[in-house]
Design an enzyme around this catalytic site. Structure first.
Site, PDB file in Angstrom:
ATOM      1  CE  LYS A 147       3.170  -6.144   3.616  1.00 39.71           C
ATOM      2  NZ  LYS A 147       2.646  -5.003   4.398  1.00 39.71           N
ATOM      3  CG  ASP A 170       0.375  -4.209   1.878  1.00 35.41           C
ATOM      4  OD1 ASP A 170       0.554  -5.192   2.631  1.00 35.41           O
ATOM      5  OD2 ASP A 170       1.138  -3.221   1.860  1.00 35.41           O
ATOM      6  CG  ASP A 184      -0.373  -0.057   2.511  1.00 35.39           C
ATOM      7  OD1 ASP A 184       0.873  -0.209   2.605  1.00 35.39           O
ATOM      8  OD2 ASP A 184      -1.109   0.060   3.511  1.00 35.39           O
ATOM      9  CB  SER A 185       4.576   1.707  -0.049  1.00 37.18           C
ATOM     10  OG  SER A 185       4.776   0.535  -0.825  1.00 37.18           O
ATOM     11  CD  GLU A 224       7.704  -0.532   7.739  1.00 37.50           C
ATOM     12  OE1 GLU A 224       6.770  -1.233   7.279  1.00 37.50           O
ATOM     13  OE2 GLU A 224       7.908   0.642   7.392  1.00 37.50           O
TER      14      GLU A 224
HETATM   15  O1  KIV Z   1       3.503  -1.147   1.658  1.00 35.25           O
HETATM   16  C1  KIV Z   1       4.654  -1.602   1.621  1.00 35.25           C
HETATM   17  O2  KIV Z   1       5.437  -1.304   0.708  1.00 35.25           O
HETATM   18  C2  KIV Z   1       5.074  -2.508   2.676  1.00 35.25           C
HETATM   19  C3  KIV Z   1       6.537  -2.852   2.746  1.00 35.25           C
HETATM   20  C4  KIV Z   1       7.289  -1.702   3.236  1.00 35.25           C
HETATM   21  C5  KIV Z   1       6.785  -4.060   3.538  1.00 35.25           C
HETATM   22  O3  KIV Z   1       4.295  -2.909   3.473  1.00 35.25           O
END
Ligand code: KIV
Length: 279
Positions: free
Chosen positions: A118, A88, A49-50, A186
């Site tokens: 995730k 995610d 979700d980044s 993290e």
């Molecule tokens: O959203 C994301 O990119 C993540 C990673 C930093 C593990 O959850």
């Protein structure tokens, strides 16, 4: 397992089996070309979700929607043949309870072909993780700094220091006992990440954790130097593609203004060249 020797994508159980055998390599991706670039090298690819911050310019991951995750998930799926796809679950799509989590996880898997989802959270998410796993949804857990909770965590701080240590250990054991096939750690102190890696039967995937984790993940735009708004300490820049791209754009702009682009090789004549007659 060597990623280059693989012909088909691993499944969550294969990733779990890599614990203690071979370091697990992973990156985030949000687009088809980026997914193609990493497919030979990564064991799994995460549509994180980044994406909200990295590609959409949002101030945090909180504004990311199911539709964004599915659209980017479909794009990444088109670029992968050898790496496993994990997506995610966005903020608000699973926290209400197991039933909400299942219906959104099932939609993500059905519409993207992802092998797993995730989600963020430890002890308080254990019931949801167990519910999903029992119904055919492999879950990668995410503990430590969980960016969807920045407003309650008070920012992007290292988690698990001092009197927080045992609570974070309980989170790690809770997600593993609930059936998660791996767990992202993290911004967790290295010694705590090493302890989790030693105690858990599932692989730990570090980001700002420890080189001793069973695997590592980075946000691809961070490690390629494409996202430069800020650089967390845990990011190593392996390239400076943002600077290379800006220099190329500046050169293009200068050439357009000087009328030196397009050149003769980029333009078309009135008539197409005649083909030589076949004998
Ligand atoms: O959203 C994301 O990119 C993540 C990673 C930093 C593990 O959850």
């Amino acid at each position: 397992m060597s990623a280059t020797a693989r012909k088909t994508a691993p499944m969550p159980d294969d990733i779990r089996a890599m614990k203690g055998a071979s370091p697990i390599v992973s990156l985030t991706a949000y687009t088809t070309p980026m997914a193609r670039m990493m497919d030979d090298y990564c064991d799994f690819v995460l549509v994180g979700d980044s994406v909200g911050m990295v590609l959409h310019g949002l101030p945090s991951t909180l504004g990311v929607t199911m539709e964004m995750m599915i659209l980017h998930g479909q794009a990444v799926a088109r670029g992968l043949q050898k790496a496993m796809l994990v997506i995610d679950m966005p903020f608000g799509s699973y926290e209400q309870g197991p039933a909400q989590a299942f219906s959104n996880a099932a939609r993500i898997m059905a519409e993207t072909g992802a092998a797993a989802v995730k989600l963020e959270g430890g002890v308080h998410m254990a019931e949801t993780i167990a519910f999903l796993v029992a119904r055919g949804v492999p879950v990668m857990a995410h503990i430590g700094l969980t960016p969807q909770s920045i407003n309650t965590l008070g920012g992007y701080k290292v988690q698990g220091r001092g009197d927080q240590t045992e609570a974070l250990m309980r989170d790690a054991h809770a997600v593993a006992d609930a059936g998660a096939f791996s767990v992202v750690l993290e911004k967790v102190p290295a010694s705590l990440a090493d302890r989790m890696t030693a105690e858990l039967a599932i692989p730990t995937i570090g980001i700002g954790a420890s080189a001793g984790c069973d695997g590592q993940i980075l946000v691809v735009d961070d490690m390629l130097g494409l996202f430069t708004a800020f650089k967390p300490k845990f990011v190593k820049r392996y390239a400076a593609l943002g600077a290379v791209g800006e220099a190329a754009i500046a050169e293009y702009a200068a050439e357009v203004r000087a009328r030196s682009f397009p050149g003769p090789e980029h333009i078309f004549a009135d008539a197409a060249p005649q083909k030589a007659p076949q004998k």
